[in-house]
Design a protein around this motif. Structure first.
Motif, short mmCIF file in Angstrom:
data_model
loop_
_atom_site.label_atom_id
_atom_site.label_comp_id
_atom_site.label_asym_id
_atom_site.label_seq_id
_atom_site.Cartn_x
_atom_site.Cartn_y
_atom_site.Cartn_z
N PRO A 1 24.48 7.07 45.61
CA PRO A 1 23.78 8.31 45.26
C PRO A 1 22.50 8.48 46.08
O PRO A 1 21.83 7.51 46.39
N ARG A 2 22.20 9.71 46.42
CA ARG A 2 20.96 10.04 47.14
C ARG A 2 19.80 10.06 46.16
O ARG A 2 18.70 9.63 46.47
N ALA A 3 20.07 10.57 44.94
CA ALA A 3 19.01 10.64 43.92
C ALA A 3 19.64 10.70 42.54
O ALA A 3 20.73 11.25 42.36
N ILE A 4 18.97 10.08 41.57
CA ILE A 4 19.36 10.17 40.16
C ILE A 4 18.12 10.65 39.42
O ILE A 4 17.09 9.98 39.41
N ASP A 5 18.23 11.85 38.85
CA ASP A 5 17.10 12.46 38.16
C ASP A 5 17.39 12.55 36.67
O ASP A 5 18.45 13.03 36.26
N THR A 6 16.44 12.10 35.84
CA THR A 6 16.56 12.23 34.39
C THR A 6 16.14 13.64 34.02
O THR A 6 15.03 14.06 34.33
N VAL A 7 17.06 14.38 33.35
CA VAL A 7 16.76 15.76 32.95
C VAL A 7 16.52 15.88 31.45
O VAL A 7 16.06 16.92 30.98
N ALA B 1 18.51 7.01 25.40
CA ALA B 1 19.59 7.71 26.09
C ALA B 1 18.97 8.67 27.08
O ALA B 1 17.97 9.32 26.77
N ARG B 2 19.55 8.70 28.27
CA ARG B 2 19.07 9.60 29.32
C ARG B 2 20.24 10.43 29.86
O ARG B 2 21.29 9.88 30.17
N LEU B 3 20.02 11.71 29.97
CA LEU B 3 20.96 12.60 30.62
C LEU B 3 20.50 12.69 32.07
O LEU B 3 19.36 13.07 32.34
N GLU B 4 21.36 12.25 33.00
CA GLU B 4 20.95 12.13 34.40
C GLU B 4 21.83 12.99 35.31
O GLU B 4 23.04 13.04 35.13
N VAL B 5 21.19 13.61 36.30
CA VAL B 5 21.90 14.35 37.33
C VAL B 5 21.96 13.43 38.54
O VAL B 5 20.95 12.90 38.99
#
Length: 141
Positions: free
Chosen positions: A122-128, A109-113
């Motif tokens: 999307p411009r960017a998807i970052d895993t936080v 599971a990944r929480l993504e911004v």
């Protein structure tokens, strides 16, 4: 000389955070049991905590892998970033992924911004935050 001293003082002020500064905490966990429902869907679940530092989208991306087969799942519901722990659940149809069965599997599971660009993409998807573990998959069909 005075300019150098003033610059050093300014840098110290900028880089020294006060003791009560806000630190954004993000975490996600996957429960150790997953389920195959009588409707041929796989369900993963867990908990998350996030503090959203800016008005961008947050999503939960999950997947289950077993015996060389990988199944992406879709998180249900809105992700609420208020610093409190929340439950999440995601499901995926096994309609096109017949290799999933009861037994051990690997879940992530990944929480993504998600930062949007000027268009629909999307411009960017970052895993936080991320959790990956072996789960037991139970068949309820």
């Amino acid at each position: 000389m005075a300019f150098a001293a003033l610059s050093a003082l300014a840098a110290t002020t900028v880089f020294t955070a006060p003791a009560d500064a806000t630190v954004f905490e993000n975490r996600i966990s996957v429960r150790q049991d997953a389920h195959i429902g009588d409707d041929d869907t796989v369900t993963l679940s867990g908990t998350y905590v996030c503090e959203d530092p800016s008005p961008v989208g947050v999503q939960i991306a999950t997947a289950l892998a077993q015996d060389g087969t990988r199944l992406g799942t879709t998180s249900k519901g809105e992700v609420i970033c208020d610093g409190r722990e929340h439950e999440w659940q995601s499901t995926a149809s096994m309609r096109f992924t017949k290799g999933i069965h009861a037994g051990e599997a690997r879940a992530e599971a990944r929480l993504e911004v998600v930062r949007m660009g000027s268009g629909l993409m999307p411009r960017a998807i970052d895993t936080v935050a991320q959790d990956e573990r072996t789960v037991e998959l139970f068949d309820h069909r």
